[in-house]
Design a protein around this motif. Sequence first.
Motif, PDB file in Angstrom:
ATOM      1  N   PHE A   1       0.817  -1.201   0.000  1.00 16.57           N
ATOM      2  CA  PHE A   1       0.000   0.000   0.000  1.00 16.57           C
ATOM      3  C   PHE A   1       0.860   1.264   0.000  1.00 16.57           C
ATOM      4  CE2 PHE A   1      -2.738   3.278   1.810  1.00 16.57           C
ATOM      5  CZ  PHE A   1      -3.950   3.041   1.185  1.00 16.57           C
ATOM      6  N   VAL A   2       2.026   1.218   0.651  1.00 15.15           N
ATOM      7  CA  VAL A   2       2.903   2.396   0.666  1.00 15.15           C
ATOM      8  C   VAL A   2       3.399   2.703  -0.744  1.00 15.15           C
ATOM      9  CG1 VAL A   2       5.110   3.327   1.464  1.00 15.15           C
ATOM     10  CG2 VAL A   2       3.607   2.132   3.068  1.00 15.15           C
ATOM     11  N   ALA A   3       3.963   1.706  -1.397  1.00 16.99           N
ATOM     12  CA  ALA A   3       4.548   1.939  -2.722  1.00 16.99           C
ATOM     13  C   ALA A   3       3.497   2.293  -3.763  1.00 16.99           C
ATOM     14  CB  ALA A   3       5.328   0.694  -3.165  1.00 16.99           C
ATOM     15  N   GLU A   4       2.359   1.604  -3.720  1.00 16.92           N
ATOM     16  CA  GLU A   4       1.374   1.741  -4.791  1.00 16.92           C
ATOM     17  C   GLU A   4       0.374   2.869  -4.571  1.00 16.92           C
ATOM     18  OE1 GLU A   4       1.632   0.029  -7.510  1.00 16.92           O
ATOM     19  OE2 GLU A   4       3.223  -1.303  -6.814  1.00 16.92           O
ATOM     20  N   VAL A   5       0.165   3.277  -3.320  1.00 13.06           N
ATOM     21  CA  VAL A   5      -0.850   4.291  -3.033  1.00 13.06           C
ATOM     22  C   VAL A   5      -0.263   5.463  -2.256  1.00 13.06           C
ATOM     23  CG1 VAL A   5      -3.080   4.768  -1.925  1.00 13.06           C
ATOM     24  CG2 VAL A   5      -2.695   2.571  -3.070  1.00 13.06           C
ATOM     25  N   SER A   6       0.212   5.209  -1.030  1.00 10.07           N
ATOM     26  CA  SER A   6       0.617   6.310  -0.143  1.00 10.07           C
ATOM     27  C   SER A   6       1.735   7.166  -0.719  1.00 10.07           C
ATOM     28  CB  SER A   6       1.082   5.767   1.213  1.00 10.07           C
ATOM     29  OG  SER A   6       0.134   4.939   1.792  1.00 10.07           O
ATOM     30  N   ALA A   7       2.727   6.531  -1.324  1.00 10.10           N
ATOM     31  CA  ALA A   7       3.839   7.284  -1.901  1.00 10.10           C
ATOM     32  C   ALA A   7       3.514   7.780  -3.299  1.00 10.10           C
ATOM     33  CB  ALA A   7       5.101   6.422  -1.920  1.00 10.10           C
ATOM     34  N   ASP A   8       2.803   6.969  -4.067  1.00 14.03           N
ATOM     35  CA  ASP A   8       2.542   7.301  -5.464  1.00 14.03           C
ATOM     36  C   ASP A   8       1.637   8.525  -5.606  1.00 14.03           C
ATOM     37  OD1 ASP A   8       2.696   6.254  -8.389  1.00 14.03           O
ATOM     38  OD2 ASP A   8       0.557   6.597  -8.056  1.00 14.03           O
ATOM     39  N   PHE A   9       0.596   8.605  -4.795  1.00  9.10           N
ATOM     40  CA  PHE A   9      -0.392   9.668  -4.943  1.00  9.10           C
ATOM     41  C   PHE A   9       0.177  11.057  -4.648  1.00  9.10           C
ATOM     42  CE2 PHE A   9      -3.926  12.004  -2.694  1.00  9.10           C
ATOM     43  CZ  PHE A   9      -4.539  12.484  -3.832  1.00  9.10           C
ATOM     44  N   PRO A  10       0.747  11.324  -3.453  1.00  9.80           N
ATOM     45  CA  PRO A  10       1.226  12.684  -3.190  1.00  9.80           C
ATOM     46  C   PRO A  10       2.387  13.108  -4.082  1.00  9.80           C
ATOM     47  CG  PRO A  10       1.695  11.244  -1.323  1.00  9.80           C
ATOM     48  CD  PRO A  10       0.831  10.475  -2.248  1.00  9.80           C
ATOM     49  N   ILE A  11       3.187  12.153  -4.548  1.00  8.37           N
ATOM     50  CA  ILE A  11       4.298  12.555  -5.400  1.00  8.37           C
ATOM     51  C   ILE A  11       3.782  13.000  -6.762  1.00  8.37           C
ATOM     52  CG2 ILE A  11       5.010  10.473  -6.645  1.00  8.37           C
ATOM     53  CD1 ILE A  11       7.284  12.802  -4.581  1.00  8.37           C
ATOM     54  N   ASN A  12       2.674  12.420  -7.218  1.00 14.61           N
ATOM     55  CA  ASN A  12       2.056  12.894  -8.458  1.00 14.61           C
ATOM     56  C   ASN A  12       1.480  14.297  -8.293  1.00 14.61           C
ATOM     57  OD1 ASN A  12       1.815  11.022 -10.935  1.00 14.61           O
ATOM     58  ND2 ASN A  12       1.563   9.610  -9.209  1.00 14.61           N
ATOM     59  N   VAL A  13       0.941  14.578  -7.110  1.00 11.64           N
ATOM     60  CA  VAL A  13       0.458  15.936  -6.830  1.00 11.64           C
ATOM     61  C   VAL A  13       1.630  16.911  -6.847  1.00 11.64           C
ATOM     62  CG1 VAL A  13      -0.711  17.418  -5.163  1.00 11.64           C
ATOM     63  CG2 VAL A  13      -1.468  15.052  -5.464  1.00 11.64           C
ATOM     64  N   LEU A  14       2.707  16.538  -6.190  1.00 12.23           N
ATOM     65  CA  LEU A  14       3.883  17.415  -6.166  1.00 12.23           C
ATOM     66  C   LEU A  14       4.415  17.662  -7.570  1.00 12.23           C
ATOM     67  CD1 LEU A  14       6.063  18.939  -4.529  1.00 12.23           C
ATOM     68  CD2 LEU A  14       7.349  16.784  -4.457  1.00 12.23           C
ATOM     69  N   ALA A  15       4.474  16.616  -8.390  1.00 13.95           N
ATOM     70  CA  ALA A  15       4.956  16.779  -9.764  1.00 13.95           C
ATOM     71  C   ALA A  15       4.098  17.788 -10.520  1.00 13.95           C
ATOM     72  CB  ALA A  15       4.965  15.428 -10.478  1.00 13.95           C
ATOM     73  N   ARG A  16       2.798  17.758 -10.281  1.00 13.42           N
ATOM     74  CA  ARG A  16       1.903  18.715 -10.926  1.00 13.42           C
ATOM     75  C   ARG A  16       2.194  20.136 -10.445  1.00 13.42           C
ATOM     76  NH1 ARG A  16      -3.343  18.599 -13.284  1.00 13.42           N
ATOM     77  NH2 ARG A  16      -4.018  20.751 -13.569  1.00 13.42           N
ATOM     78  N   LEU A  17       2.383  20.309  -9.129  1.00 13.80           N
ATOM     79  CA  LEU A  17       2.643  21.643  -8.576  1.00 13.80           C
ATOM     80  C   LEU A  17       3.970  22.210  -9.064  1.00 13.80           C
ATOM     81  CD1 LEU A  17       1.491  21.076  -4.885  1.00 13.80           C
ATOM     82  CD2 LEU A  17       0.254  22.314  -6.671  1.00 13.80           C
ATOM     83  N   LEU A  18       4.952  21.331  -9.232  1.00 14.20           N
ATOM     84  CA  LEU A  18       6.265  21.769  -9.718  1.00 14.20           C
ATOM     85  C   LEU A  18       6.319  21.833 -11.237  1.00 14.20           C
ATOM     86  CD1 LEU A  18       8.596  19.617  -7.406  1.00 14.20           C
ATOM     87  CD2 LEU A  18       8.042  22.048  -7.136  1.00 14.20           C
ATOM     88  N   ASP A  19       5.313  21.257 -11.904  1.00 12.15           N
ATOM     89  CA  ASP A  19       5.272  21.144 -13.357  1.00 12.15           C
ATOM     90  C   ASP A  19       6.499  20.397 -13.873  1.00 12.15           C
ATOM     91  OD1 ASP A  19       4.338  21.341 -15.926  1.00 12.15           O
ATOM     92  OD2 ASP A  19       5.060  23.396 -16.234  1.00 12.15           O
TER      93      ASP A  19
END
Length: 415
Positions: A136-154
Amino acid sequence: MPLGEVDLADLDNFADGVTPWRMFRTLRRQDPVHWQPEPAPNSGFWAVTRHADIARVDRDAETFTSTRFVNLEEVDEDQIARRASVLELDGVRHRALRSLLQRQFGQATVNAYADFLRGLTARTLDAALAKGRFDFVAEVSADFPINVLARLLDVPPEDNRKLIDWGNRIIGNTDPDYADVLLHSAESEQYRDLPFRSPASLEVFEYGRELVRQRRGGDGTDLVSRLVNGTPRDGVPLSDRDFDNYFLLLVVAGNETTRHTISHAMLALLQHPDQLARLQEDPSLIPTAVEEFLRWASPVYHFRRTATRDVDLGGRRIREGDKVVMWYASGNRDEEVFPDPDAFDVARPNNDHVSFGKGSPHLCLGNLLARTEIRIMFEELVPRLSSIRLTGDVPRVRSNFVNGIKKLPVDVTLA
């Protein structure tokens, strides 16, 4: 736990997910402002463990300053000059640097991201849940917020693994599974001027500098463009070093705390299936549950301040220059504030937790975004679950700073 056995400086005490709470309970009851010795080269600190005292320290930046650093490492003036981020500033300059990104983390902007966040959450869960058995950490907990961060940083999603890896290596600087060089090892001296003494910081700096080269003078609205093309309210532009340290903070803070909160929340629901059932029966409880997730998880165990003058706190005389450490995790289990604090209650009313700070000028800049991410994640996840069970051990980050879960192996049956 007997008071004589409490040792908040021993990282091994934070490995089992049980001992920290026993130590905090003893300190709150017997010695709520407790002098904790430390191994050399550190000199010891005052451990502040009651909710009211934590709030007092957090609010009073004149008496309890961040400018001597916010973690336990003791640094000299040269290190301060090289490593200080917005976290290690107070007063006018601190407010000026926060102002650069304040609007990007405000309610209107976060609301505008809601559709993106919900779509991203659905895609994350579709991919993970289809596997049935997964971490769950690798597939959900870590994956989701890092995708948000990538969007914010473009930045491209292909860089996500790199961003996660940097966060692990930097924040996990006391964990042999993560750290390139362990904090306070002899080898770490060559990295003493880098944040967290981590060589991974150099990689983050170079990545950020390349983004600056691409975006300086442009009209982008991403966080990097705002930093490099904006002017702080005090009129003093960011230096190259200011940018390096601000960018590194975004990379680390934009991922780690939300990730660990989601992991702890899922583990708590696994361990308290009656509470998961409550959310499934009444999804309107999820916004309230988010605050309980944050209280329960306490993803950052502590932040440090330094006394600028002699002061009395909790019946103890603190001297100018002493380290004063706010144990947020302990404040979140304070019996004077939270009835039955060791119960996990997704409908807990009046949840006055201190996970983001309490009345502090350093209140977490991204708290609204984090709350929204966590809420949408569980609004999307809970209805999909018929059953979920733990299938293995849950190792924790070896740290008394971040309350992190490394792996959460689960087996899921869909509704």
